[in-house]
Scaffold this motif. Structure first.
Motif, PDB file in Angstrom:
ATOM      1  N   GLU A 106       4.862   5.943 -32.743  1.00 34.29           N
ATOM      2  CA  GLU A 106       4.863   7.050 -33.708  1.00 34.29           C
ATOM      3  C   GLU A 106       5.061   8.392 -33.021  1.00 34.29           C
ATOM      4  O   GLU A 106       5.838   9.221 -33.472  1.00 34.29           O
ATOM      5  CB  GLU A 106       3.563   7.060 -34.506  1.00 34.29           C
ATOM      6  N   LYS A 107       4.365   8.602 -31.907  1.00 33.84           N
ATOM      7  CA  LYS A 107       4.422   9.893 -31.221  1.00 33.84           C
ATOM      8  C   LYS A 107       5.187   9.843 -29.913  1.00 33.84           C
ATOM      9  O   LYS A 107       5.493  10.886 -29.336  1.00 33.84           O
ATOM     10  CB  LYS A 107       3.006  10.404 -30.969  1.00 33.84           C
ATOM     11  N   GLU A 108       5.513   8.619 -29.445  1.00 39.09           N
ATOM     12  CA  GLU A 108       6.185   8.494 -28.165  1.00 39.09           C
ATOM     13  C   GLU A 108       6.949   7.172 -28.124  1.00 39.09           C
ATOM     14  O   GLU A 108       6.447   6.153 -28.579  1.00 39.09           O
ATOM     15  CB  GLU A 108       5.115   8.525 -27.059  1.00 39.09           C
ATOM     16  N   TRP A 109       8.162   7.232 -27.608  1.00 37.91           N
ATOM     17  CA  TRP A 109       8.950   6.028 -27.362  1.00 37.91           C
ATOM     18  C   TRP A 109       9.058   5.848 -25.856  1.00 37.91           C
ATOM     19  O   TRP A 109       9.205   6.840 -25.121  1.00 37.91           O
ATOM     20  CB  TRP A 109      10.353   6.150 -27.937  1.00 37.91           C
ATOM     21  N   LYS A 134       9.215   8.220 -20.915  1.00 43.07           N
ATOM     22  CA  LYS A 134       8.543   8.403 -22.194  1.00 43.07           C
ATOM     23  C   LYS A 134       9.168   9.610 -22.869  1.00 43.07           C
ATOM     24  O   LYS A 134       9.345  10.650 -22.240  1.00 43.07           O
ATOM     25  CB  LYS A 134       7.047   8.620 -21.990  1.00 43.07           C
ATOM     26  N   VAL A 135       9.546   9.436 -24.134  1.00 41.87           N
ATOM     27  CA  VAL A 135      10.173  10.523 -24.874  1.00 41.87           C
ATOM     28  C   VAL A 135       9.496  10.693 -26.225  1.00 41.87           C
ATOM     29  O   VAL A 135       8.956   9.749 -26.784  1.00 41.87           O
ATOM     30  CB  VAL A 135      11.701  10.298 -25.049  1.00 41.87           C
ATOM     31  N   LYS A 136       9.554  11.904 -26.726  1.00 43.03           N
ATOM     32  CA  LYS A 136       8.961  12.203 -28.026  1.00 43.03           C
ATOM     33  C   LYS A 136      10.057  12.147 -29.094  1.00 43.03           C
ATOM     34  O   LYS A 136      11.032  12.877 -29.011  1.00 43.03           O
ATOM     35  CB  LYS A 136       8.313  13.578 -28.002  1.00 43.03           C
ATOM     36  N   VAL A 138      11.828  12.935 -32.620  1.00 39.27           N
ATOM     37  CA  VAL A 138      11.822  14.085 -33.517  1.00 39.27           C
ATOM     38  C   VAL A 138      12.487  13.678 -34.827  1.00 39.27           C
ATOM     39  O   VAL A 138      13.155  12.651 -34.903  1.00 39.27           O
ATOM     40  CB  VAL A 138      12.543  15.312 -32.890  1.00 39.27           C
ATOM     41  N   VAL A 166      15.699  10.065 -31.055  1.00 38.78           N
ATOM     42  CA  VAL A 166      14.982   9.843 -29.799  1.00 38.78           C
ATOM     43  C   VAL A 166      15.864  10.416 -28.680  1.00 38.78           C
ATOM     44  O   VAL A 166      16.837   9.780 -28.269  1.00 38.78           O
ATOM     45  CB  VAL A 166      14.706   8.349 -29.575  1.00 38.78           C
TER      46      VAL A 166
END
Length: 171
Positions: A106-109, A134-136, A138, A166
């Motif tokens: 949900e908050k990080e891939w 790790k990416v956030k 949007v 992402v």
């Protein structure tokens, strides 16, 4: 007579294998796609994937489940290839071809570049990682039915699907 029947059965098996190998992949529900860009740095980035559709499902539930490794596409494993050594979000990745997996959140891939490009996500092991970032995620500018990758010359890469984007950077 038995030999003729056996030979006919073997020939039939080979012809059906040949036909299935020659299927037009563009007719699949999740068609193949390739995005390729030569960056300002001179490195060429190629992502070869298949485009799953949302089809009214929820990303993170019915498709690409949260917290589970996923092939980042459909059909065959997605591949990510760079012609030169690069940095992805500041982390080094040597030139080469990699399997591209992700673990949606949900908050990080987590985006994974695996050393074995032809291994399915369910067979990928962490020891075969070349890199994990790790990416956030949007909110995407617009809803995108079929999962799509975009790359610009500045090295901005984005997986865009449904209402999610992402992003990560390749330099």
């Amino acid at each position: 007579m038995k030999k003729i029947i056996v030979l006919a059965m073997i020939a039939g098996m080979f012809s059906s294998l040949t036909l299935s190998a020659q299927q037009d992949k563009s007719k699949r529900p999740s068609p193949p796609a390739v995005v390729k860009e030569t960056l300002n740095s001179g490195a060429t980035v190629t992502i070869d994937y298949s485009q799953p559709s949302v089809k009214g499902r929820t990303i993170g539930k019915e498709i690409a489940p949260l917290g589970k490794i996923w092939r980042t596409g459909a059909n065959e494993p997605t591949t990510f290839e760079v012609s030169k050594a690069v940095k992805i979000d500041g982390k080094a990745l040597p030139a080469g071809k990699y399997g591209m997996y992700s673990i949606p959140g949900e908050k990080e891939w987590v985006i994974i570049f695996g050393k074995k490009p032809d291994v399915s996500a369910d067979k990928h092991i962490e020891a075969d990682d070349a890199l994990r970032i790790k990416v956030k995620p949007v909110k995407a500018a617009a809803f995108t039915e079929k999962m799509t990758f975009k790359i610009d010359k500045g090295g901005k890469v984005a997986l865009i699907w449904g209402n999610i984007q992402v992003p990560f950077t390749v330099k």
